[in-house]
Design a protein around this motif. Structure first.
Motif, mmCIF file in Angstrom:
data_model
loop_
_atom_site.group_PDB
_atom_site.id
_atom_site.type_symbol
_atom_site.label_atom_id
_atom_site.label_comp_id
_atom_site.label_asym_id
_atom_site.label_seq_id
_atom_site.Cartn_x
_atom_site.Cartn_y
_atom_site.Cartn_z
ATOM 1 N N GLN B 97 -91.911 -28.184 -25.575
ATOM 2 C CA GLN B 97 -90.863 -28.978 -24.626
ATOM 3 C C GLN B 97 -91.087 -30.499 -24.678
ATOM 4 O OE1 GLN B 97 -90.332 -27.374 -20.756
ATOM 5 N NE2 GLN B 97 -88.856 -28.824 -20.170
ATOM 6 N N LYS B 98 -92.408 -30.911 -24.437
ATOM 7 C CA LYS B 98 -92.533 -32.250 -24.465
ATOM 8 C C LYS B 98 -92.215 -32.878 -25.915
ATOM 9 C CE LYS B 98 -96.386 -35.411 -23.324
ATOM 10 N NZ LYS B 98 -97.845 -35.845 -23.319
ATOM 11 N N GLY B 99 -92.809 -31.963 -26.891
ATOM 12 C CA GLY B 99 -92.500 -32.580 -28.078
ATOM 13 C C GLY B 99 -91.127 -32.820 -28.471
ATOM 14 N N TYR B 100 -90.033 -32.039 -28.018
ATOM 15 C CA TYR B 100 -88.511 -32.617 -28.112
ATOM 16 C C TYR B 100 -88.097 -33.508 -27.190
ATOM 17 C CZ TYR B 100 -88.060 -28.508 -31.369
ATOM 18 O OH TYR B 100 -87.963 -27.631 -32.386
ATOM 19 N N GLU B 101 -88.836 -33.491 -26.013
ATOM 20 C CA GLU B 101 -88.503 -34.541 -25.054
ATOM 21 C C GLU B 101 -88.886 -36.017 -25.575
ATOM 22 O OE1 GLU B 101 -90.227 -33.948 -21.328
ATOM 23 O OE2 GLU B 101 -88.930 -32.305 -21.104
ATOM 24 N N VAL B 102 -90.019 -35.968 -26.597
ATOM 25 C CA VAL B 102 -90.502 -37.374 -26.970
ATOM 26 C C VAL B 102 -89.468 -37.709 -28.321
ATOM 27 C CG1 VAL B 102 -92.815 -37.455 -25.989
ATOM 28 C CG2 VAL B 102 -92.321 -36.486 -28.082
ATOM 29 N N GLY B 103 -88.685 -36.786 -28.730
ATOM 30 C CA GLY B 103 -87.822 -37.268 -29.719
ATOM 31 C C GLY B 103 -88.042 -36.717 -31.029
ATOM 32 N N ALA B 104 -88.659 -35.079 -31.021
ATOM 33 C CA ALA B 104 -88.943 -34.591 -32.211
ATOM 34 C C ALA B 104 -87.619 -33.793 -32.775
ATOM 35 C CB ALA B 104 -90.167 -33.811 -32.077
ATOM 36 N N ASP B 105 -87.508 -33.735 -34.216
ATOM 37 C CA ASP B 105 -86.469 -33.119 -34.773
ATOM 38 C C ASP B 105 -86.808 -31.696 -35.034
ATOM 39 O OD1 ASP B 105 -84.477 -35.192 -35.315
ATOM 40 O OD2 ASP B 105 -86.395 -35.878 -36.168
ATOM 41 N N LEU B 106 -88.310 -31.330 -34.955
ATOM 42 C CA LEU B 106 -88.675 -30.143 -35.199
ATOM 43 C C LEU B 106 -90.003 -29.755 -34.723
ATOM 44 C CD1 LEU B 106 -87.828 -27.421 -36.721
ATOM 45 C CD2 LEU B 106 -88.977 -28.159 -38.895
ATOM 46 N N TYR B 107 -90.411 -28.761 -34.139
ATOM 47 C CA TYR B 107 -91.656 -28.278 -33.812
ATOM 48 C C TYR B 107 -92.125 -27.208 -34.276
ATOM 49 C CZ TYR B 107 -95.238 -28.665 -30.280
ATOM 50 O OH TYR B 107 -96.520 -28.685 -29.471
#
Lengths: 905, 127
Positions: B97-107
């Motif tokens: 979740q944090k990954g997408y919050e900081v602006g990732a396109d893919l995790y």
């Protein structure tokens, strides 16, 4: 000196005392009591020192030598025992509201009226001579001071007026309050003041005689050595009268406890049991101080009045008088007056309470006609009966002085009184330490003892003054020689005091024990015996442990209280009761057993325990309780207390356990967190090689046409990463085995040298590849250590490979050394790398230290190596640590205990 | 697959050499211009220098972690439109979740399939 001046000064002094007492009571009412202070308490105990001490000791010393000391040695020996005996008596009296020694004895043996009366009669008979010698001392000191010979033939002579004066003074002093348990704070203050006065004045007199008349102690002794009887006086008489010393010591030991005035000041007037602690050493000190100058004054008197016919009892006064020191003489007279008055006041108060409570009240309250007629005037009757008793005692003492005491010395008469109160010892001492003592035992012992006292001590004195024919002494009554008062049953060779004490105490103790063993206690007695002997067990629960069964009505109890206490105080008392035991108040209903006991105790404070018992049982329909019931009730209350204590202890334990659980829980939580962290670190560490292997394999599979070089590189990495995985798993399992204590070491004696060289061999290739300078320096003939060979190699390999990893990349240098120090074998691995910061030096032994601090370069390794090494060394009872200076290198060291036996060889 | 003149710049960031190895090989083989960084600081330097269109980011690294590098990229104007892909061992929901919050396109969590990763990157850059 003018007669009327001296009389005037005497009355001024009494007025001063009264003023002092009045002031003390005002202070106490204002809540600033003077008396709740151990020094006042100890000083008031010095009422023991009467005119006997003040004048009589000198007289005794002048005529019989050192013997006078015996009656001070006794109390001094007794003082340490106060903690055992007197403290117990004080506690019993407080709990039971006992105010006199007669009450004490009657209360212990079932609140028995007859016993109380008999004790009272013995007290009165025994103490009257003692009071009379105070009158005698005052009268003769007055005579010698004023030069006015008392007209012995005239009836109302000076000493009669002194007696009446003291009586009136005591009445004003002592009967202002009705309830005897109420302490006489004013009186105690005045007594303490008198104690100071008599001590100071006596010492001043002693200093005057020693340094004013003579030239110090040495001078008196030197001059006295010329006297014919000197040797006899200053040595302890050794012609077989040790028994006299013994009995005098015993007598005075008992007197200090049981003389009514001592009982009054030490027990009834005691404010705080802890004051005893100070009194136990202050009082003997007082006795010592007042005795310092006795011998010098006595010898000085013998020297100065060798030819004159001066009564040795009055040397203290006669010496300064003959030197013309009139002011000093007047002062000394006042000192003696204070010694006499303090004794008279306290004794008379004690005796009057005893007489009214144990002789008059029982008659009044048990004759229904009188009781009904005067029920609303009882308080008045009570107070007036006490006033009457005070005067009666003083008149009797005056008569005794007039017809008997005149012919004997102060000490001789005093000892007769001592012997009388000694008769209470078996009943009291037995009563507070032996539960089996019965009222018949006490009655038999006390009565027989008193009769013997009378026969062996009083009858001879009556012969002496001509009241009885002299043939009784010489031939025995009716010519029966076995009954001669000084040689009873043919016992010869003892002085008369020892003889009297021997027979009276022998039969008293014998009968007390013998009759007690042969008779049974009533339930009432049994109850009191339990409470007295185990007072420290019961005192806190006394009111709640009611041994009483029956029916009583509150209005009856109330009217009883009103009759004796007055309306106002009765109401206050009832309010106090309801405050103490809150509950529904039914003004007309049945009384609670607790209320009955409470009322009885209140009454006991006013009219004595046995009269109170009679009064209460007259309004109460009582049922007999069996002894078993008594014991059960007492035991139950006892158990209640122990159950309470147990509960308190249990709840404290519980609280402690909860606390421990809480901390254990926190520790567990913390451990759990550590475990979580460890797990996530382990999985992370596992994921990296796994990820690599997985990705590389997939690429190899998808690209069959890869260049050979790339393929080889990939496969090599896969193999390396698989190895890393394996190593990691092994180490994690290792660590877990150590942490859970499952790891077993295979211990054997081994040389650390072998371990080091094997480890170095294993890493030789790596060292050579990296071109590192590795030096091994191990001491020769090191003692064996007890160790697990493979595990120690593991540690060494870990330390050396760390050193290889971290040493200076250009010019790597590693020194491995081993030597013996302080009973241990120590191994160092030093490198010349960049070192470890001081705050990190402990942490690096934690699990995954590297993983948490990824700033460090992580060439290889799991981050578990040092953690495992630490555990291995510690399981060997050793220690591992690192010393490092950042920039210069690190040195890892560990010590293992050497096998000492091997070290010796 | 790709036209040579449109060669995309890819920055691969990871502290483990054994993971950089397959990533680098795969991306290069598929026609990307590959740059490598061993930690957060190197990554930011490389971003500034090369302005890559695609960044493959590990999260747990010494010094600056992956989240911060991602935030840096998102704050940088020149990097607008760049694709950020987290490739990490951190697999908890909160981490993702944090990954997408900081602006990732893919995790993507480790261990990963290079084949799958490549497909995803192609989808992102083409779509």
């Amino acid at each position: 000196m003018n007669y009327w001046v001296v009389i005037g000064v005497s009355f001024c002094y009494l007025a001063l005392l009264f003023g002092l007492a009045w002031w003390a009571e005002r202070r106490s009412a204002a809540g600033r009591s003077l008396v709740s202070n151990p020094y006042i308490y100890a000083l008031s105990m010095a009422v023991y020192c009467t005119a006997w001490t003040y004048y009589g000791s000198v007289g005794r010393a002048a005529t019989s030598g050192m013997e006078y000391l015996a009656i001070y040695i006794g109390p001094t020996l007794m003082a340490p025992l106060w903690w055992v005996v007197l403290r117990k008596i004080i506690r019993i009296c407080k709990v039971q509201r006992i105010t006199t020694i007669a009450d004490f004895i009657s209360s212990r043996y079932g609140k028995h009226v007859t016993l109380g009366s008999i004790v009272t009669i013995i007290c009165v008979l025994g103490i009257i001579p003692y009071i009379s010698i105070q009158l005698k001392a005052i009268a003769s000191s007055l005579t010698i001071l004023t030069g006015k010979v008392s007209e012995t033939e005239v009836f109302p002579d000076t000493s009669f007026f002194i007696a009446i004066g003291l009586g009136l003074f005591t009445i004003v002093y002592g009967t202002r309050h009705l309830e005897a348990t109420e302490r006489h704070e004013g009186m105690v203050t005045a007594i303490a003041f008198e104690s100071v006065l008599k001590l100071v004045v006596f010492i001043v007199a002693g200093l005057f005689v020693t340094y004013g008349v003579f030239n110090g102690f040495g001078d008196i002794m030197q001059q006295a050595a010329q006297l014919p009887d000197f040797e006899e006086l200053i040595t302890v008489n050794n012609d077989g009268n040790y028994s006299q010393w013994f009995w005098m010591v015993v007598l005075s030991m008992l007197a200090i406890l049981f003389l009514p005035r001592q009982f009054q000041v030490a027990v009834v007037e005691n404010v705080n049991e802890l004051h005893l602690n100070k009194a136990m050493w202050l009082f003997p000190l007082y006795l010592f101080a007042i005795n310092i100058f006795v011998l010098p004054i006595a010898l000085g008197g013998n020297l100065l009045f060798a030819d004159a016919t001066i009564d040795a009892d009055l040397y203290v006064l006669a010496i300064p008088l003959s030197e013309g020191q009139s002011i000093l003489s007047l002062l000394i007279y006042l000192g003696g007056f204070s010694a006499a008055t303090s004794m008279v006041i306290v004794s008379v108060i004690a005796l009057s309470v005893m007489m009214s409570n144990n002789l008059i009240m029982p008659v009044l309250v048990s004759v229904p006609a009188i009781k009904n007629r005067y029920s609303n005037k009882l308080t008045l009757i009570l107070v007036n009966s006490r006033r009457f008793c005070i005067l009666l005692v003083l008149v009797l003492a005056y008569l005794y002085y007039k017809y008997v005491a005149e012919y004997y010395s102060l000490v001789e008469v005093g000892l007769v009184s001592f012997a009388a109160v000694a008769q209470f010892a078996p009943a009291i001492i037995g009563g507070i330490f032996w539960k089996e003592g019965t009222r018949y035992g006490a009655l038999a012992g006390t009565i027989v003892g008193a009769i013997l006292w009378f026969y062996t001590l009083v009858v001879p004195s009556m012969v002496g003054v001509g009241m009885l024919p002299e043939t009784i002494l010489n031939d025995g009554p009716f010519g029966i020689t076995l009954l001669k008062p000084f040689e009873l049953f043919g016992l010869q060779g003892m002085d008369y005091i020892s003889h009297a004490m021997f027979w009276s105490m022998f039969l008293n103790v014998g009968l007390y024990i013998g009759v007690s063993l042969l008779t049974r206690q009533t339930s009432q007695e049994r109850n009191q015996a339990e409470v007295f002997v185990d007072i420290f067990k019961y005192s806190t629960i006394f009111e709640s442990s009611i041994v009483w069964k029956g029916t009583a009505y509150i209005p009856d109890i109330k009217s009883l209280l009103v009759n004796f206490l007055g309306k106002r105080r009765a109401e206050t008392a009832m309010k106090a009761y309801h405050r103490k035991y809150p509950g529904p108040i039914d003004e007309t209903g049945k009384a609670d057993p607790k209320l009955v006991t409470y009322a009885e105790k209140l009454l006991a404070g006013v009219i004595g325990t046995s009269s109170a018992r009679i009064m209460v049982s007259s309004v109460v329909k009582e049922e007999e309780i069996s002894i078993d019931e008594v014991l059960n009730i007492l035991k139950e209350s006892q158990q209640l207390i122990s159950i309470n204590n147990e509960l308190r202890r249990k709840s404290m334990e519980l609280r402690k356990a909860t606390e421990q659980l809480r901390t254990a829980n926190e520790r567990l939580k913390h451990t759990d967190e550590l475990k979580d962290e460890f797990l996530s670190t382990v999985t992370h560490e596992l994921r990296t090689p796994l990820t690599s292997i997985r990705a590389l394999s997939e690429i190899l599979y998808d690209n069959p046409g890869m260049e050979r070089e790339d393929q080889e590189h990939f496969l090599h990495t896969i193999v390396k990463e698989a190895e890393r995985l394996t190593r990691l798993i092994t180490q994690v399992l290792d660590l877990e085995r150590f942490d859970s204590g499952k790891q077993r070491l295979h211990l054997q004696p081994l040389q650390i040298k072998d371990v080091i060289s094997e480890s170095v061999d294993a890493l030789k290739q790596l060292v050579q590849e990296k071109n590192i300078d590795l030096v091994v320096d191990v001491q020769q003939n090191l003692p064996d250590v007890l160790g697990d060979r493979d595990r120690l190699i593991q540690v060494m390999v870990n330390l050396i490979s760390n050193a290889i990893k971290f040493c200076n990349p250009e010019q790597g240098r590693i020194i491995v050394s081993g030597y013996f120090i302080d009973g241990d074998v120590k191994v160092n691995v030093a490198d010349n790398g960049k070192g470890i910061a001081p705050d990190m030096q402990k942490q690096i032994f934690d699990k995954f230290y590297q993983a948490h601090n990824q700033n460090l370069l992580k060439p290889e390794g799991s981050g578990l190596g040092l953690a495992i090494s630490k555990r291995i060394i510690e399981t060997h009872q050793g220690r591992i640590w690192v010393e490092s200076e950042p920039g210069k290198g690190s040195r890892f060291s560990f010590v293992l205990p050497a096998k000492v036996a091997a070290a010796a060889t | 697959m790709k036209k040579q003149n449109e060669k995309l710049k890819v920055l691969v960031v990871d502290d483990a050499p054994s993971i950089l190895l397959p990533l680098e090989f795969m991306m290069r083989k598929n026609g990307y211009d590959v740059f490598v960084a061993r930690n957060g600081t190197e990554a930011i330097e490389s971003v500034n220098k090369e302005l890559p269109q695609v960044v493959i980011l590990d999260i747990m690294m010494p010094d600056v972690d992956g989240y911060e590098v991602c935030q840096y990229i998102r704050s940088k104007k020149e990097m607008e439109g760049a694709k950020v892909i987290f490739l990490t061992a951190k697999s908890k929901d909160v981490d993702i979740q944090k990954g997408y919050e900081v602006g990732a396109d893919l995790y993507v969590t480790k261990p990963f399939s290079p084949r799958y990763l490549l497909e995803k990157i192609q989808e992102l850059t083409e779509g």
